[in-house]
Design a protein around this motif. Structure first.
Motif, PDB file in Angstrom:
ATOM      1  N   THR A  65      60.883  85.198  34.894  1.00 58.87           N
ATOM      2  CA  THR A  65      60.822  86.173  33.804  1.00 58.87           C
ATOM      3  C   THR A  65      60.543  87.564  34.351  1.00 58.87           C
ATOM      4  N   TRP A  68      63.641  89.346  35.687  1.00 62.40           N
ATOM      5  CA  TRP A  68      64.421  90.158  34.754  1.00 62.40           C
ATOM      6  C   TRP A  68      63.938  91.606  34.788  1.00 62.40           C
ATOM      7  N   GLU A  69      62.608  91.759  34.720  1.00 56.79           N
ATOM      8  CA  GLU A  69      62.024  93.099  34.662  1.00 56.79           C
ATOM      9  C   GLU A  69      62.260  93.871  35.956  1.00 56.79           C
ATOM     10  N   TRP A  94      65.546  87.000  27.401  1.00 57.71           N
ATOM     11  CA  TRP A  94      65.950  88.121  28.261  1.00 57.71           C
ATOM     12  C   TRP A  94      66.259  89.349  27.397  1.00 57.71           C
ATOM     13  N   LEU A 137      74.154  91.616  31.163  1.00 58.92           N
ATOM     14  CA  LEU A 137      73.125  90.628  31.499  1.00 58.92           C
ATOM     15  C   LEU A 137      73.712  89.242  31.228  1.00 58.92           C
ATOM     16  N   THR A 139      73.561  85.194  31.598  1.00 60.83           N
ATOM     17  CA  THR A 139      72.785  83.991  31.900  1.00 60.83           C
ATOM     18  C   THR A 139      73.721  82.981  32.561  1.00 60.83           C
ATOM     19  N   ASP A 170      71.198  85.855  35.611  1.00 58.76           N
ATOM     20  CA  ASP A 170      69.991  85.028  35.570  1.00 58.76           C
ATOM     21  C   ASP A 170      70.358  83.659  36.140  1.00 58.76           C
TER      22      ASP A 170
END
Length: 388
Positions: A65, A68-69, A94, A137, A139, A170
């Motif tokens: 997690t 992501w940041e 996300w 983004l 996944t 991701d």
């Protein structure tokens, strides 16, 4: 209850004894002259798992997690528009993380059980003539539904639209277990976590960045401190980190990389596909359906849909309390509708046959109409016929 708990969730995964032993070390000085002998080879070998020669890998003492940041706040500017498809709980999370960080998030809803619709993506990118979208983004593997997306196809859509947006992937439940090729697929920032294909406890965010993404860091105005890629890169250059790392986790990662590279990444991918296929054949023999629709099935987790008049949470509870088996729960929109069998990391044929047998008993106990032994038999036949 005699015996051990059998872990069949899609993360955290089972940790091999070799990795547990490697982590059992006394504390040491992470500023010592010999520390680079531990960290520098890890960063180089990670490139072999991420399949990049031109990119650079980083390890943060955090989780997927946090990855992501790290990617968003280092490569983008405050208020940038990002595009994401929501087809499962982790894509949803996300998107929510991006919103909380102040990004302009364009969300497209997709039926859960499918993945990124490439035609729609290409059309949307072509519509964005002013290139307001700064990142896609994507996944790669949606754990909540057992869906794997076509990341090379996402790159083709970007290229077909001649769009300069960065591609973030991701790969928390994909990298180290499902085929991934950062350079070949043109991924700019890829995110993994230690507790999936790397077979470690949770606690490391592992990322790969392209040179295009690293160049974007210089132009980012986003405030950051702990997650500063510049600070990490400056310390990594000499074999160190900008703050205290978890040395036991790094020793575990060192051993995990040795195990993966000794097996060979192509063999790792083939093993996960074979194990996943055995589970899917068991589901078919039960007369049930997977949440993932045709062509979207994941090789690291299978989400199984229970009959409409049954509650998957009861299957999960029975499996745990009566048979000491841990299964993955349905999340958000599929809560109570599916249970999940993880087949990622340190697994083999017999491991999965145990999971399938335990699931059969739990389903029968909850009145789900299946033929006892049918899933086990189907998996046995497949594993026997496909064994080397």
């Amino acid at each position: 209850m005699a015996g051990r708990n059998h872990l069949f969730v899609p993360g955290p995964t089972n940790t091999p004894h070799e990795i547990l032993s490697a982590m059992h070390v006394p504390m040491e000085d992470h500023r010592s002259p010999i520390f680079p002998k531990l960290l520098s080879p890890i960063l180089e070998d990670l490139k072999k798992v991420f399949r990049t020669e031109t990119g650079q890998c980083f390890v943060f003492p955090a989780t997927g997690t946090a990855g992501w940041e790290v990617a968003m706040t280092n490569c983008l500017n405050m208020g940038d528009k990002v595009l994401i498809y929501r087809f499962g709980q982790f894509g949803h999370l996300w998107a929510e993380a991006a919103k909380k960080l102040g990004f302009d998030v364009e969300i497209h809803q997709v039926e859960w059980g499918k993945g990124i619709p490439l035609d729609h993506l290409e059309t949307r990118l072509k519509e964005d003539k002013n290139h307001e979208i700064k990142a896609v983004l994507a996944t790669h593997n949606e754990t909540s539904t057992g869906v794997t997306c076509d990341i090379p196809g996402v790159r083709k859509a970007l290229d077909a639209a001649n769009h300069p947006a960065l591609l973030f992937s991701d790969g928390v439940s994909a990298i180290g277990s499902i085929d991934f090729r950062q350079d070949e697929w043109g991924v700019d920032a890829s995110i993994a976590g230690s507790q999936k294909g790397f077979m470690l406890p949770a606690g490391l965010a592992i990322l790969g960045f392209s040179q295009k993404a690293l160049a974007a860091v210089d132009n980012s105005n986003f405030p950051r401190s702990f997650f500063s890629l510049k600070d990490m890169a400056a310390s990594n250059k000499d074999g160190y980190t900008p703050y205290t790392p978890s040395t036991p986790m790094l020793y575990g990662l060192r051993k995990a990389l040795e195990l993966l590279l000794e097996e060979g990444m192509e063999n790792v991918y083939a093993r996960h596909h074979r194990l996943g296929e055995g589970v899917r054949r068991a589901v078919a023999a039960w007369g049930l359906q997977t949440c993932a629709q045709e062509g979207w099935a994941s090789d690291t987790v299978t989400a199984i849909v229970v009959p409409a008049d049954k509650d998957a949470r009861h299957v999960i509870s029975t499996a745990y309390s009566k048979y000491n088996i841990s299964l993955g729960a349905g999340l958000s929109e599929v809560a109570g509708k599916v249970f999940r069998i993880g087949h990622v990391g340190d697994m083999n044929d017999v491991s999965l046959l145990g999971a399938i047998a335990g699931v059969e008993m739990a389903m029968l106990d909850n009145g789900i109409d299946i033929k006892p032994g049918s899933g086990v038999a189907a998996a046995i036949e497949y594993y026997r016929s496909s064994a080397k």
